[in-house]
Enzyme design. Structure first.
Site, PDB file in Angstrom:
ATOM      1  CG  ASN A  12      -1.999  -0.968   1.227  1.00  0.00           C
ATOM      2  OD1 ASN A  12      -2.509  -1.337   0.178  1.00  0.00           O
ATOM      3  ND2 ASN A  12      -2.359  -1.452   2.406  1.00  0.00           N
ATOM      4  CG  ASN A  43       4.346  -2.488   6.599  1.00  0.00           C
ATOM      5  OD1 ASN A  43       4.806  -1.682   5.792  1.00  0.00           O
ATOM      6  ND2 ASN A  43       3.218  -2.270   7.258  1.00  0.00           N
ATOM      7  CG  ASP A 268       2.706  -5.404   9.437  1.00  0.00           C
ATOM      8  OD1 ASP A 268       1.955  -6.375   9.614  1.00  0.00           O
ATOM      9  OD2 ASP A 268       2.314  -4.305   8.999  1.00  0.00           O
TER      10      ASP A 268
END
Length: 327
Positions: A12, A43, A268
């Site tokens: 993203n 991530n 993450d």
């Protein structure tokens, strides 16, 4: 360099507003804006790479500046991209972060929703040499299923991060999962969805080890469950079959003291570092593996942002392993 980690997941472009407190419904607040790379998959791929793993990332990207950002950053990090290119906007996320580091996030999937099982199967030759495969659920579950099925055939350890919290996990995917890594909210929601159990997420950290162990065994009877508990660290529960080393059925690992300014991406960071630690030493003591990942995640909260807030292995050594480092 360790053996490889394969990450299947999302990329993203993050749009982030930092505010004193999160807004109430209908309220407008002034804040500071910044933009950067994110997505749970990316991530985690950056975290695994910076934690020391040779990392490959299967994802879907558009044909736009967001996609070019992903490709250029991956090249700079040394991440091998296994990207499906589609005629769809690259994924985006709107993130609000308050003065205490808490956040709220809205995701626009875009190209992430186009990642499919055919693409994952088509890049399976790049799984060669991998020891760990890590996935979340910001991309279609069929793509994750295809990856995990291939991992099972190749003897690759699988880690499922069942996020976002409201994502459905079919029984067939649980059956292919060696490690599940929910946070408190995700654990509570999956227990209700999969087992019909109502468990208050806010009281999980205060439960006894025996109680948490029982809940973990209900969720994933044949695998290891690692529940991340924020500043309280993590709780891990192992099945009988995974305790041939004589280790405990369950354990807690505390998080170190840090000066957190932004918790975005901390989960993450933990998952990527866990994947790297498992890949580097499949016979390592679980407590040592978890401590490595918890420290890595904690350090990530001392920086703003998501993917680019992931610490490097050298920072972890300097902070926690070198003589004279603070606790």
């Amino acid at each position: 360099m360790s053996a490889a980690v394969v990450v299947i997941g999302s990329f993203n472009v993050d749009h982030v507003w930092t505010v004193e407190r999160l807004p109430r419904p209908g309220e407008t607040l002034a804040g500071r804006y910044r933009s950067g790379p994110g997505g749970k998959g990316f991530n985690q791929a950056v975290a695994a790479r910076r934690a020391g793993a040779d990392t490959r990332f299967a994802c879907a990207l558009g044909r736009d500046p967001g996609a070019e950002l992903a490709l250029s950053l991956a090249a700079a990090e040394g991440i091998e991209m296994l990207a499906l290119r589609v005629d769809e906007a690259t994924g985006t996320a709107g993130i609000q972060v308050d003065a205490t580091g808490r956040n709220s996030i809205i995701v626009g999937p875009g190209a992430n929703a186009r990642l499919d099982s055919a693409h994952v199967a088509g890049v399976a030759d790049r799984f060669e040499g991998a020891r760990v495969m890590l996935a979340q659920l910001e991309t279609p579950v069929d793509a994750v299923m295809a990856g995990f099925a291939e991992a099972r055939r190749r003897g690759i350890t699988t880690i499922l991060n069942p996020a976002p919290a409201d994502a459905g996990v079919p029984d067939a995917l649980w059956a292919l999962t060696d490690f599940a890594t929910p946070n408190e909210t995700e654990f509570s929601m999956q227990l209700e969805r999969c087992c019909g159990l109502e468990v208050d997420a806010e009281t999980l950290a205060a439960r006894t080890d025996a109680s948490l162990h029982t809940l973990c065994r209900r969720l994933l009877p044949s695998g290891t469950v690692v529940v991340t508990l924020g500043a309280a660290g993590v709780f891990a529960s192992r099945p009988e079959a995974a305790r041939a080393d004589g280790g405990p059925a369950c354990l807690r690992v505390a998080a170190p003291r840090v000066e957190a300014i932004d918790t975005t991406g901390a989960g993450d960071a933990f998952n990527g570092a866990l994947a790297a630690a498992l890949a580097a030493g499949p016979d390592r003591d679980l407590a040592a593996v978890l401590l490595d990942a918890v420290r890595f995640a904690s350090l990530s909260t001392e920086k703003t942002g998501a993917a680019l807030s992931m610490p490097h292995r050298s920072e972890l050594r300097a902070r926690f392993l070198d003589p004279g480092a603070r606790p």
